[in-house]
Enzyme design. Structure first.
Site, mmCIF file in Angstrom:
data_model
loop_
_atom_site.group_PDB
_atom_site.id
_atom_site.type_symbol
_atom_site.label_atom_id
_atom_site.label_comp_id
_atom_site.label_asym_id
_atom_site.label_seq_id
_atom_site.Cartn_x
_atom_site.Cartn_y
_atom_site.Cartn_z
ATOM 1 N N ALA A 87 -12.733 79.759 -19.611
ATOM 2 C CA ALA A 87 -13.577 80.822 -19.272
ATOM 3 C C ALA A 87 -13.383 81.032 -17.701
ATOM 4 O O ALA A 87 -13.151 82.137 -17.084
ATOM 5 C CB ALA A 87 -15.020 80.962 -19.611
ATOM 6 N N LYS A 88 -13.717 79.968 -16.998
ATOM 7 C CA LYS A 88 -13.564 79.912 -15.603
ATOM 8 C C LYS A 88 -12.003 80.140 -14.893
ATOM 9 O O LYS A 88 -11.838 80.849 -14.045
ATOM 10 C CB LYS A 88 -14.129 78.473 -14.967
ATOM 11 C CG LYS A 88 -15.712 78.181 -15.303
ATOM 12 C CD LYS A 88 -16.479 79.553 -14.709
ATOM 13 C CE LYS A 88 -17.891 79.414 -14.706
ATOM 14 N NZ LYS A 88 -18.836 80.546 -14.161
ATOM 15 N N SER A 147 -15.322 78.094 -11.007
ATOM 16 C CA SER A 147 -15.672 76.747 -11.048
ATOM 17 C C SER A 147 -14.352 75.923 -10.551
ATOM 18 O O SER A 147 -13.294 76.158 -11.134
ATOM 19 C CB SER A 147 -16.365 76.330 -12.332
ATOM 20 O OG SER A 147 -16.516 74.955 -12.197
ATOM 21 N N TYR A 157 -15.465 76.090 -21.355
ATOM 22 C CA TYR A 157 -16.006 76.633 -20.068
ATOM 23 C C TYR A 157 -14.631 76.423 -18.946
ATOM 24 O O TYR A 157 -14.544 77.414 -18.106
ATOM 25 C CB TYR A 157 -16.928 75.386 -19.521
ATOM 26 C CG TYR A 157 -17.563 75.597 -18.089
ATOM 27 C CD1 TYR A 157 -18.794 76.560 -18.213
ATOM 28 C CD2 TYR A 157 -17.181 74.972 -16.964
ATOM 29 C CE1 TYR A 157 -19.268 76.707 -17.031
ATOM 30 C CE2 TYR A 157 -17.754 75.245 -15.810
ATOM 31 C CZ TYR A 157 -18.955 76.139 -15.811
ATOM 32 O OH TYR A 157 -19.526 76.261 -14.773
ATOM 33 N N ILE A 193 -22.975 71.510 -8.073
ATOM 34 C CA ILE A 193 -24.187 71.950 -7.211
ATOM 35 C C ILE A 193 -25.394 71.887 -7.954
ATOM 36 O O ILE A 193 -25.485 71.675 -9.299
ATOM 37 C CB ILE A 193 -24.038 73.552 -7.111
ATOM 38 C CG1 ILE A 193 -22.733 73.895 -6.579
ATOM 39 C CG2 ILE A 193 -25.296 74.192 -6.110
ATOM 40 C CD1 ILE A 193 -22.307 73.504 -5.377
ATOM 41 N N ASP A 195 -28.486 91.232 -21.012
ATOM 42 C CA ASP A 195 -27.673 90.123 -21.504
ATOM 43 C C ASP A 195 -26.273 90.700 -21.152
ATOM 44 O O ASP A 195 -25.677 91.690 -21.527
ATOM 45 C CB ASP A 195 -27.605 89.966 -23.173
ATOM 46 C CG ASP A 195 -26.533 88.839 -23.481
ATOM 47 O OD1 ASP A 195 -25.668 88.680 -22.820
ATOM 48 O OD2 ASP A 195 -26.841 88.355 -24.578
ATOM 49 N N VAL A 196 -25.547 90.118 -20.013
ATOM 50 C CA VAL A 196 -24.555 90.567 -19.468
ATOM 51 C C VAL A 196 -23.225 90.386 -20.249
ATOM 52 O O VAL A 196 -22.001 90.946 -19.988
ATOM 53 C CB VAL A 196 -24.247 89.920 -17.959
ATOM 54 C CG1 VAL A 196 -25.067 90.404 -17.049
ATOM 55 C CG2 VAL A 196 -23.872 88.338 -18.176
ATOM 56 N N GLY A 224 -27.774 87.032 -13.419
ATOM 57 C CA GLY A 224 -28.303 85.806 -13.771
ATOM 58 C C GLY A 224 -29.186 85.158 -12.501
ATOM 59 O O GLY A 224 -28.834 84.035 -12.124
HETATM 60 P P1 NAP Z 1 -28.218 77.659 -14.335
HETATM 61 O O1 NAP Z 1 -29.106 76.966 -13.237
HETATM 62 O O2 NAP Z 1 -27.907 77.101 -15.678
HETATM 63 O O3 NAP Z 1 -28.330 79.423 -14.553
HETATM 64 C C1 NAP Z 1 -27.613 80.148 -15.326
HETATM 65 C C2 NAP Z 1 -27.983 81.366 -14.956
HETATM 66 O O4 NAP Z 1 -27.365 82.506 -15.863
HETATM 67 C C3 NAP Z 1 -29.550 81.997 -15.271
HETATM 68 O O5 NAP Z 1 -30.055 82.698 -14.337
HETATM 69 C C4 NAP Z 1 -29.473 82.718 -16.674
HETATM 70 O O6 NAP Z 1 -30.283 83.529 -16.660
HETATM 71 C C5 NAP Z 1 -27.966 83.417 -16.352
HETATM 72 N N1 NAP Z 1 -27.503 83.605 -17.775
HETATM 73 C C6 NAP Z 1 -26.788 82.941 -18.776
HETATM 74 N N2 NAP Z 1 -26.538 83.640 -19.667
HETATM 75 C C7 NAP Z 1 -26.837 84.861 -19.447
HETATM 76 C C8 NAP Z 1 -26.698 86.112 -20.104
HETATM 77 N N3 NAP Z 1 -26.076 86.227 -21.143
HETATM 78 N N4 NAP Z 1 -26.974 87.375 -19.509
HETATM 79 C C9 NAP Z 1 -27.632 87.370 -18.114
HETATM 80 N N5 NAP Z 1 -27.862 86.195 -17.479
HETATM 81 C C10 NAP Z 1 -27.453 85.067 -18.214
HETATM 82 O O7 NAP Z 1 -26.649 77.890 -13.525
HETATM 83 P P2 NAP Z 1 -26.168 77.673 -12.145
HETATM 84 O O8 NAP Z 1 -25.782 76.291 -11.968
HETATM 85 O O9 NAP Z 1 -27.136 78.259 -11.361
HETATM 86 O O10 NAP Z 1 -24.881 78.261 -12.306
HETATM 87 C C11 NAP Z 1 -24.440 79.685 -11.913
HETATM 88 C C12 NAP Z 1 -23.112 80.015 -12.033
HETATM 89 O O11 NAP Z 1 -22.382 79.032 -11.137
HETATM 90 C C13 NAP Z 1 -22.472 79.940 -13.524
HETATM 91 O O12 NAP Z 1 -21.491 81.084 -13.640
HETATM 92 C C14 NAP Z 1 -21.970 78.529 -13.265
HETATM 93 O O13 NAP Z 1 -20.872 78.329 -14.145
HETATM 94 C C15 NAP Z 1 -21.367 78.225 -12.020
HETATM 95 N N6 NAP Z 1 -21.113 77.009 -11.418
HETATM 96 C C16 NAP Z 1 -22.164 76.229 -11.238
HETATM 97 C C17 NAP Z 1 -21.885 74.859 -10.770
HETATM 98 C C18 NAP Z 1 -22.918 74.136 -10.612
HETATM 99 O O14 NAP Z 1 -22.503 72.643 -10.440
HETATM 100 N N7 NAP Z 1 -24.376 74.370 -10.833
HETATM 101 C C19 NAP Z 1 -20.691 74.680 -10.576
HETATM 102 C C20 NAP Z 1 -19.445 75.583 -10.663
HETATM 103 C C21 NAP Z 1 -19.706 76.657 -10.986
HETATM 104 P P3 NAP Z 1 -31.697 83.412 -17.639
HETATM 105 O O15 NAP Z 1 -32.211 82.137 -17.404
HETATM 106 O O16 NAP Z 1 -32.463 84.679 -17.414
HETATM 107 O O17 NAP Z 1 -31.309 83.362 -19.194
#
Ligand code: NAP
Length: 251
Positions: free
Chosen positions: A160-161, A144, A157, A190, A65-66, A14
């Site tokens: 999962a986490k 998370s 969520y 974030i 798709d992971v 991702g």
């Molecule tokens: P985001 O901006 O929504 O991006 C999600 C990413 O996951 C995208 O690159 C998307 O790729 C990819 N993805 C989703 N489903 C997928 C699949 N089936 N196969 C391959 N790629 C897939 O989210 P983010 O904020 O960057 O979050 C990244 C990670 O950090 C996640 O695990 C999230 O739970 C964790 N996290 C985020 C926050 C936060 O505050 N943002 C906080 C805690 C944890 P495509 O666009 O190519 O589909």
């Protein structure tokens, strides 16, 4: 501290946008060759590859798709055919399908578990043979704070986490003898597309729970991931490190 990952090959899931994108760029800046996985963000992934190669680094984008093991196995095979090694796996891909439990559909639960948790199992299993053979490796999973403290409207969520945190510990124990470390990072709030969907009222309420008084940036998570991927983190395994501006403090 300057991290040097020259000669290492990293796969970031991702990585076409958000935190994954920042991690890919940070690992490349430290000298690693980076495989930019994406599911739908082909344009974003190509832009990440272009940014890395324009500054003298090595990268390629691979679609998969992971949550699906066949695609993941094929992706890892391509990485090994191309670069002949794999040193770092960052399990970053994740989605949210929020809703109160009474109204949560089976699909909302299953999709979040498949994309956020089964993907970590599928991708980790796919790289273990190679890392075992190399007798070295770094696996970093994006958990998370919600996996630690829970959140109303995010039972899927949170499950999962929290699952990722348990999986990280079990895998760390299993792989320690092969010099493969497995750690998780647990970000708080974030600024990415995932959190941009929240309304102002929710954002203000969350801000009040953060001692440092601001939201985090993707690059700040990326720097922590980069440290965990480095030689400096060699004695660190099975841990979940929160990066949340002080939102969650352990006793
Ligand atoms: P985001 O901006 O929504 O991006 C999600 C990413 O996951 C995208 O690159 C998307 O790729 C990819 N993805 C989703 N489903 C997928 C699949 N089936 N196969 C391959 N790629 C897939 O989210 P983010 O904020 O960057 O979050 C990244 C990670 O950090 C996640 O695990 C999230 O739970 C964790 N996290 C985020 C926050 C936060 O505050 N943002 C906080 C805690 C944890 P495509 O666009 O190519 O589909």
């Amino acid at each position: 501290m300057k991290v040097d990952l020259t000669g290492r090959v990293a796969l970031v899931t991702g990585a076409g946008r958000g935190i994954g994108r920042a991690i890919a760029l940070e690992l490349a800046e430290a000298g690693a060759t980076v495989v930019v996985n994406y599911r739908e963000s082909a344009v974003g992934a190509a832009e990440v590859v272009e940014t890395i190669t324009a500054s003298g680094g090595k990268a390629m984008a691979l679609q998969a798709d992971v949550s699906e093991s066949d695609g993941v196995e094929a992706m890892v095979k391509t990485v090994l055919v191309t670069y002949e090694r794999l040193d770092i796996l960052v399990n970053n891909a994740g989605i949210t399908r929020d809703g109160l439990l009474l109204r949560m559909k089976n699909e909302d639960f299953d999709q979040v578990i498949a994309t956020n948790l089964r993907s970590v199992f599928v991708c980790t299993r796919a790289v273990l043979r190679q890392m075992s053979k190399q007798r070295s490796g770094r696996i970093i999973n994006l958990a998370s704070v919600i996996g630690l403290i829970g959140n109303a409207g995010q039972a899927n969520y949170s499950a999962a986490k929290a699952g990722i945190i348990g999986f990280t510990k079990a895998t760390a124990r299993e792989m320690a003898g092969r010099n493969v470390t497995v750690n998780a990072v647990a970000p708080g709030f974030i600024e990415t597309e995932m959190t941009n969907v929240l309304n102002d009222e929710t954002r203000t309420a969350i801000l009040e729970t953060i001692p440092l008084g601001r939201f985090g940036q993707a690059r700040e998570v990326a720097q922590l991931v980069c440290f965990l991927a480095s030689d400096a983190a060699a004695y660190l395994t099975g841990q979940t490190i929160t990066i949340d501006g002080g939102m969650v403090m352990h006793s």
